[in-house]
Design a protein around this motif. Structure first.
Motif, PDB file in Angstrom:
ATOM      1  N   ILE A 122     -64.272  40.869  21.053  1.00  0.00           N
ATOM      2  CA  ILE A 122     -65.558  40.631  20.381  1.00  0.00           C
ATOM      3  C   ILE A 122     -65.781  41.610  19.235  1.00  0.00           C
ATOM      4  N   TYR A 123     -65.521  42.905  19.475  1.00  0.00           N
ATOM      5  CA  TYR A 123     -65.913  43.947  18.526  1.00  0.00           C
ATOM      6  C   TYR A 123     -64.750  44.598  17.788  1.00  0.00           C
ATOM      7  N   GLY A 124     -63.542  44.429  18.263  1.00  0.00           N
ATOM      8  CA  GLY A 124     -62.416  45.077  17.631  1.00  0.00           C
ATOM      9  C   GLY A 124     -62.064  46.402  18.293  1.00  0.00           C
ATOM     10  N   GLU A 125     -60.993  47.002  17.805  1.00  0.00           N
ATOM     11  CA  GLU A 125     -60.439  48.215  18.421  1.00  0.00           C
ATOM     12  C   GLU A 125     -61.311  49.435  18.188  1.00  0.00           C
ATOM     13  N   GLN A 126     -61.865  49.587  16.967  1.00  0.00           N
ATOM     14  CA  GLN A 126     -62.576  50.805  16.592  1.00  0.00           C
ATOM     15  C   GLN A 126     -64.080  50.676  16.835  1.00  0.00           C
ATOM     16  N   HIS A 127     -64.445  50.349  18.052  1.00  0.00           N
ATOM     17  CA  HIS A 127     -65.864  50.190  18.398  1.00  0.00           C
ATOM     18  C   HIS A 127     -66.170  51.025  19.629  1.00  0.00           C
ATOM     19  N   PHE A 128     -67.414  51.522  19.700  1.00  0.00           N
ATOM     20  CA  PHE A 128     -67.802  52.381  20.816  1.00  0.00           C
ATOM     21  C   PHE A 128     -67.565  51.707  22.158  1.00  0.00           C
ATOM     22  N   PHE A 129     -67.943  50.427  22.297  1.00  0.00           N
ATOM     23  CA  PHE A 129     -67.807  49.750  23.585  1.00  0.00           C
ATOM     24  C   PHE A 129     -66.332  49.654  23.996  1.00  0.00           C
ATOM     25  N   THR A 130     -65.459  49.339  23.032  1.00  0.00           N
ATOM     26  CA  THR A 130     -64.032  49.281  23.337  1.00  0.00           C
ATOM     27  C   THR A 130     -63.524  50.655  23.760  1.00  0.00           C
ATOM     28  N   ALA A 131     -63.974  51.677  23.050  1.00  0.00           N
ATOM     29  CA  ALA A 131     -63.547  53.042  23.369  1.00  0.00           C
ATOM     30  C   ALA A 131     -64.067  53.480  24.733  1.00  0.00           C
ATOM     31  N   TYR A 132     -65.319  53.155  25.033  1.00  0.00           N
ATOM     32  CA  TYR A 132     -65.897  53.558  26.318  1.00  0.00           C
ATOM     33  C   TYR A 132     -65.122  52.932  27.476  1.00  0.00           C
ATOM     34  N   ASN A 133     -64.851  51.645  27.374  1.00  0.00           N
ATOM     35  CA  ASN A 133     -64.100  50.978  28.438  1.00  0.00           C
ATOM     36  C   ASN A 133     -62.664  51.507  28.515  1.00  0.00           C
ATOM     37  N   SER A 134     -62.082  51.825  27.357  1.00  0.00           N
ATOM     38  CA  SER A 134     -60.730  52.375  27.340  1.00  0.00           C
ATOM     39  C   SER A 134     -60.689  53.754  27.987  1.00  0.00           C
ATOM     40  N   LYS A 135     -61.752  54.527  27.830  1.00  0.00           N
ATOM     41  CA  LYS A 135     -61.816  55.850  28.463  1.00  0.00           C
ATOM     42  C   LYS A 135     -61.732  55.708  29.974  1.00  0.00           C
ATOM     43  N   ASN A 136     -62.425  54.740  30.526  1.00  0.00           N
ATOM     44  CA  ASN A 136     -62.380  54.533  31.967  1.00  0.00           C
ATOM     45  C   ASN A 136     -61.009  54.046  32.425  1.00  0.00           C
ATOM     46  N   LEU A 137     -60.349  53.237  31.591  1.00  0.00           N
ATOM     47  CA  LEU A 137     -58.986  52.820  31.908  1.00  0.00           C
ATOM     48  C   LEU A 137     -58.042  54.020  31.855  1.00  0.00           C
ATOM     49  N   ALA A 138     -58.265  54.914  30.898  1.00  0.00           N
ATOM     50  CA  ALA A 138     -57.446  56.129  30.807  1.00  0.00           C
ATOM     51  C   ALA A 138     -57.621  56.996  32.052  1.00  0.00           C
ATOM     52  N   ASP A 139     -58.854  57.099  32.553  1.00  0.00           N
ATOM     53  CA  ASP A 139     -59.088  57.855  33.787  1.00  0.00           C
ATOM     54  C   ASP A 139     -58.248  57.286  34.935  1.00  0.00           C
ATOM     55  N   LEU A 140     -58.185  55.961  35.007  1.00  0.00           N
ATOM     56  CA  LEU A 140     -57.403  55.332  36.067  1.00  0.00           C
ATOM     57  C   LEU A 140     -55.912  55.624  35.905  1.00  0.00           C
ATOM     58  N   LEU A 141     -55.390  55.465  34.680  1.00  0.00           N
ATOM     59  CA  LEU A 141     -53.974  55.736  34.437  1.00  0.00           C
ATOM     60  C   LEU A 141     -53.646  57.189  34.795  1.00  0.00           C
ATOM     61  N   ARG A 142     -54.552  58.089  34.500  1.00  0.00           N
ATOM     62  CA  ARG A 142     -54.374  59.495  34.877  1.00  0.00           C
ATOM     63  C   ARG A 142     -54.248  59.631  36.386  1.00  0.00           C
ATOM     64  N   ASP A 143     -55.168  58.998  37.114  1.00  0.00           N
ATOM     65  CA  ASP A 143     -55.150  59.118  38.574  1.00  0.00           C
ATOM     66  C   ASP A 143     -53.931  58.431  39.183  1.00  0.00           C
ATOM     67  N   LYS A 144     -53.386  57.449  38.475  1.00  0.00           N
ATOM     68  CA  LYS A 144     -52.158  56.793  38.934  1.00  0.00           C
ATOM     69  C   LYS A 144     -50.912  57.581  38.535  1.00  0.00           C
ATOM     70  N   GLN A 145     -51.122  58.724  37.892  1.00  0.00           N
ATOM     71  CA  GLN A 145     -50.042  59.599  37.436  1.00  0.00           C
ATOM     72  C   GLN A 145     -49.197  58.966  36.340  1.00  0.00           C
ATOM     73  N   GLU A 146     -49.791  58.045  35.596  1.00  0.00           N
ATOM     74  CA  GLU A 146     -49.139  57.491  34.410  1.00  0.00           C
ATOM     75  C   GLU A 146     -49.605  58.329  33.221  1.00  0.00           C
ATOM     76  N   TYR A 147     -49.102  59.551  33.167  1.00  0.00           N
ATOM     77  CA  TYR A 147     -49.679  60.572  32.297  1.00  0.00           C
ATOM     78  C   TYR A 147     -49.492  60.286  30.810  1.00  0.00           C
ATOM     79  N   VAL A 148     -48.334  59.788  30.429  1.00  0.00           N
ATOM     80  CA  VAL A 148     -48.083  59.528  29.008  1.00  0.00           C
ATOM     81  C   VAL A 148     -49.013  58.437  28.491  1.00  0.00           C
ATOM     82  N   ALA A 149     -49.126  57.343  29.228  1.00  0.00           N
ATOM     83  CA  ALA A 149     -50.009  56.241  28.822  1.00  0.00           C
ATOM     84  C   ALA A 149     -51.458  56.697  28.796  1.00  0.00           C
ATOM     85  N   ALA A 150     -51.851  57.496  29.779  1.00  0.00           N
ATOM     86  CA  ALA A 150     -53.221  58.000  29.829  1.00  0.00           C
ATOM     87  C   ALA A 150     -53.512  58.885  28.625  1.00  0.00           C
TER      88      ALA A 150
END
Length: 449
Positions: A283-311
């Motif tokens: 809806i909003y594109g890559e460089q939007h606050f909502f996309t970034a906010y949701n991506s931050k939460n996905l990064a938290d998950l990748l971190r907890d899954k020990q997928e450190y490079v992707a996180a």
């Protein structure tokens, strides 16, 4: 009346007519048939703009509302223009364009100052939107002040829409929640539910919003089963009423993903978090606050899954976007710093973790009240990084501060248990057996809750 005539068999000739078709054709008829009645035309265009917005047709909503405002600018200032500008502000705010939100609200304020009597439901909507903008900008005391002013003004307008009271109570609950005042947060959120139930009609989207906000509070208090039920109920309502691809679904999807991450159900978490990212990106594109906010939460998950490079890659992407769209000291920046500092601790990059956590702590101390859970959590992460470098004295003070803040407000949350275990281990290394045993016992007590 003419809007509904559009759906008659002579007009449709057997074709299926959607709500958007009705609005599109109705707007054209307004332009043609009410050209000599600009005040009525503007009022109806504002209403149609709001319906477009409810259907998730943001561009049409803003275009139609701007058309109403352009008409009203040619007329004498009136409370109706305040309502149109408040509606426009809400559309921009929910799409992450906070600069345009403030422009609309400032124009409304200037007009209100010119009116003989600005006490009205229309001006109350302007005050309410100022509060909502303050809430998303992390200015929680300012937000609460505007919500209180909204509530006070509605008392002076006895014939106002009672649904408005529900919205004000719900937003006050959100503001107290953001401030870390869980007692008042729950009080106002449950009051909004009671007020909604008192009314003799149902508002599915309003109910979904209130239940979702209550779910976020239960989530952060560590009451995961209750939070899960509230989130799932919200998602069911929104899918039924709004459809599978409406932009509003991303918020509850994100929070369901966060909840399942906290519960250790990583596969379910990734499904919801990825859906939320994909939805807002489309809806909003890559460089939007909502996309970034949701991506931050996905990064938290990748971190907890020990997928450190992707996180790490995803965190860096979010940092760049946040720096472009948020003020440097917005509390959302502190939350992002916390997530990234935890990744750095996990990968034993302790010096970078310390710098990142200190920056998050600075933002918290600038914006948030003493003993806020986010401040306490960052102190826990900072202490962990300092211990990693072999520093003992500062972590003791940081962890005791975190413990003092978290135990009364979040006794069931995993972070509180983590801090107890950190203190027990720290005092063990300091050969303070009494304090170590005390926090070991506290940890055992927390596990039994």
């Amino acid at each position: 009346q003419s809007l509904f005539e559009i759906t008659g068999p002579n007009e449709t000739q057997g074709e299926e007519i959607t709500a958007q078709d009705v609005l599109d054709r109705g707007t054209r008829r307004l332009d043609a048939e009410l050209a000599d009645q600009p005040e009525i035309r503007a009022r109806l265009l504002t209403s149609i703009g709001a319906v477009y917005d409810n259907l998730g047709l943001g561009d049409k909503a803003i275009q139609t509302t701007n058309k109403a405002i352009d008409i009203q600018r040619t007329l004498k200032d009136s409370p109706q223009m305040l309502r149109s500008l408040a509606s426009l502000a809400q559309m921009h705010r929910t799409r992450g364009d906070f600069g345009a939100t403030r422009v609309a609200l400032n124009e409304a304020t200037r007009i209100a100052e010119q009116l003989d009597n600005a006490v009205s439901e229309e001006f109350a909507w302007v005050l309410f939107e100022y509060g909502e903008l303050g809430l998303i900008e992390g200015k929680y005391n300012i937000a609460l002040d505007y919500f209180e002013r909204t509530k006070d003004m509605l008392v002076q307008v006895p014939q106002h829409d009672p649904d408005f009271d529900v919205s004000v109570l719900a937003s006050m609950g959100q503001a107290y929640h953001a401030k870390g005042d869980e007692v008042n947060a729950e009080k106002f959120m449950r009051a909004s539910v009671s007020e909604l139930e008192r009314l003799d009609h149902d508002l599915p989207t309003e109910r979904a919003t209130i239940l979702h906000n209550l779910g976020t509070l239960m989530h952060e208090l560590g009451r995961y089963s209750e939070a899960e039920q509230l989130y799932l109920t919200t998602l069911e309502i929104e899918r039924r009423v709004l459809g599978e691809e409406h932009e509003a679904l991303d918020i509850v999807m994100t929070n369901l993903g966060r909840l399942y991450r906290d519960m250790g159900q990583f596969d379910s978490a990734q499904v919801y978090l990825q859906m939320a990212v994909d939805l807002v990106r489309d809806i909003y594109g890559e460089q939007h606050f909502f996309t970034a906010y949701n991506s931050k939460n996905l990064a938290d998950l990748l971190r907890d899954k020990q997928e450190y490079v992707a996180a790490d890659e995803l965190y860096q992407q979010v940092i760049r976007t946040y720096q472009q769209v948020l003020e440097p000291d917005n509390p959302q920046m502190a939350s992002l710093r916390l997530g990234y500092a935890e990744l750095l601790v996990m990968t034993e990059q302790y010096e970078d973790a310390i710098a990142t956590a200190r920056e998050g702590l600075r933002i918290c101390e600038l914006n948030l009240p003493e003993n806020h859970w986010l401040t306490a959590t960052i102190k826990s992460t900072l202490a962990e990084a300092l211990v990693g470098l072999g520093t003992a004295h500062e972590p003791e003070a940081l962890l005791n501060d975190a413990w003092t803040a978290l135990l009364p407000s979040r006794p069931e949350h995993e972070t509180t248990l983590k801090v107890a275990l950190q203190l027990a281990e720290l005092y063990q290394t300091m050969e303070n057996e009494e304090r170590s045993q005390y926090f070991s016992d506290q940890a055992d007590n927390l596990r039994k809750r």
